[in-house]
Design an enzyme around this catalytic site. Sequence first.
Site, PDB file in Angstrom:
ATOM      1  N   LYS A   1       8.682 -38.703 -13.727  1.00  0.00           N
ATOM      2  CA  LYS A   1       7.286 -38.970 -13.330  1.00  0.00           C
ATOM      3  C   LYS A   1       7.022 -38.476 -11.916  1.00  0.00           C
ATOM      4  O   LYS A   1       6.058 -37.752 -11.665  1.00  0.00           O
ATOM      5  CB  LYS A   1       6.995 -40.475 -13.412  1.00  0.00           C
ATOM      6  CG  LYS A   1       5.734 -40.924 -12.690  1.00  0.00           C
ATOM      7  CD  LYS A   1       5.445 -42.382 -12.912  1.00  0.00           C
ATOM      8  CE  LYS A   1       5.701 -43.299 -11.768  1.00  0.00           C
ATOM      9  NZ  LYS A   1       5.042 -43.052 -10.495  1.00  0.00           N
TER      10      LYS A   1
ATOM     11  N   ARG B   1       0.393 -50.010   1.107  1.00  0.00           N
ATOM     12  CA  ARG B   1       0.338 -48.593   0.757  1.00  0.00           C
ATOM     13  C   ARG B   1      -0.903 -47.879   1.288  1.00  0.00           C
ATOM     14  O   ARG B   1      -1.716 -47.341   0.536  1.00  0.00           O
ATOM     15  CB  ARG B   1       0.443 -48.416  -0.765  1.00  0.00           C
ATOM     16  CG  ARG B   1       1.690 -49.005  -1.310  1.00  0.00           C
ATOM     17  CD  ARG B   1       1.880 -48.686  -2.751  1.00  0.00           C
ATOM     18  NE  ARG B   1       2.755 -47.541  -2.940  1.00  0.00           N
ATOM     19  CZ  ARG B   1       3.096 -47.073  -4.128  1.00  0.00           C
ATOM     20  NH1 ARG B   1       2.605 -47.611  -5.211  1.00  0.00           N
ATOM     21  NH2 ARG B   1       3.905 -46.052  -4.220  1.00  0.00           N
TER      22      ARG B   1
ATOM     23  N   ASP C   1      12.636 -48.135  -6.080  1.00  0.00           N
ATOM     24  CA  ASP C   1      12.205 -48.229  -7.477  1.00  0.00           C
ATOM     25  C   ASP C   1      13.265 -48.854  -8.391  1.00  0.00           C
ATOM     26  O   ASP C   1      12.956 -49.287  -9.496  1.00  0.00           O
ATOM     27  CB  ASP C   1      11.858 -46.834  -8.024  1.00  0.00           C
ATOM     28  CG  ASP C   1      10.556 -46.310  -7.443  1.00  0.00           C
ATOM     29  OD1 ASP C   1       9.652 -47.110  -7.191  1.00  0.00           O
ATOM     30  OD2 ASP C   1      10.448 -45.098  -7.216  1.00  0.00           O
TER      31      ASP C   1
END
Length: 416
Positions: A22, A121, A305
């Site tokens: 991704k 973010r 992640d």
Amino acid sequence: MDAIRIYGGKRLEGQTTIQGSKNASLPILAATLLIKGTCELENCPDISDVFHMQRLLTSLGCKVEKKEGIVRVNTECLSECDMPSDSVGVMRSSIMLLGALLARTGYVCMEYPGGCVIGARPIDLHLQSLRKMGVRIEETGAGFCAEASKINGTVLRLPFVSVGVTENLILAAVLAEGETVIEPAAREPEIQALCEFLISAGAQIEGSGTDRLIIRGVRSLRPVRYRIPADRIVAGTYLSACMCTGGRVFLKDAPVNHMESVLETAVRMGAAIDREPEGILVTGRDHESTCNSLITGCYPAFPTDMQSPFMVVMAVSGHAGRIEETVFENRFRIVSQLRRMGAGITVQGSTAYIDGNSRLKGMIVQAEELRGGAALVVAALAAEGTGIVTNRHYIDRGYEDIVLSLRELGADIELA
Ligand code: UD1
């Protein structure tokens, strides 16, 4: 039908092929905007974030199609510079289009990008760095407009390492006037993939894979065909599932060279890892864990992640441990759901303490973001009884078909 039902407690055994990445596909799809003509991408995963990016490209006037497993992007008719807010709103990577569109058309208006809720973010560093390259940016309440008749190469010294900022600046710099230096640049394998793609199209980039990138602007790039590398995070998720259930699985095409910190951590925590030419053979519980702690960081350190799936590994490992999160402040969102399942975890600031002796129980839990959602599926596989993970759409952002892949690995799992 936005849920996954898992009948837990089964040892995993089997083989699955790891999908395309991704985090490599998204910036490379954005990079096609820099190239007049048709680029061809092999191994682009069928996940909702990629679909959103393809939709954004289509709304800008590009022709995007997938045939026989190859995504073709024709940017000949690129026309619009305003992006549809529904796709921009759900995906943080839409910010990637900024550098590429500015380089190609000189003008972009967009809303602030969305994405997983794993921290504040902000995009301040994206905008600040592009301003240094001569881009005029006006922020409005909900978004901003950016304009540059010419982008100037310059030396960009960044206050911290950011994957997205590095990618955006590479995209702005490859067709810019003169030389751009990015320092410190992120070194993630996905950035190396982006550089590889651009270099094959004629870009001049030095230092790929290091923390200093030097980019000399060229006049134009040529269309290319490129194969997206396999997804190291998806491979790591199935590896963690195998560790939790004590199984033995083969992860075909797993990008072993880009998973060193994860593999080394897995071995410390009791797994046996065989690096084979075609992928990775994982044996879940091979030996006693020697150390049950980890610290996340920029590549080549342990990826943020992978933190949630490994929190589950640690919760059922039999040994107390801790996780220090240094990248995103809000990556401990799954703790409350794991606690409901019976995990003994406490959080103090950016550190989670895991007692390691948990017997997890299957129940209805809610995914709140992509990797945390996948980790809840891993937890349900390790749990006793039946578990349901709702909000599957978060998981679909990054996993092509998590149910099918885990079934190939022997899990008792279905859509619910
Ligand atoms: C990318 C990955 C994501 C991964 C992350 C860190 C993609 C599509 N996503 O996200 O899966 O978890 O790298 O490896 O590739 N920051 C600012 N201002 C900015 C930009 C970033 O403060 O303008 C902060 C972020 O809030 C975060 C840190 O910098 O705390 C690192 O973020 P960054 O590396 O930019 O992550 P992403 O590119 O969003």
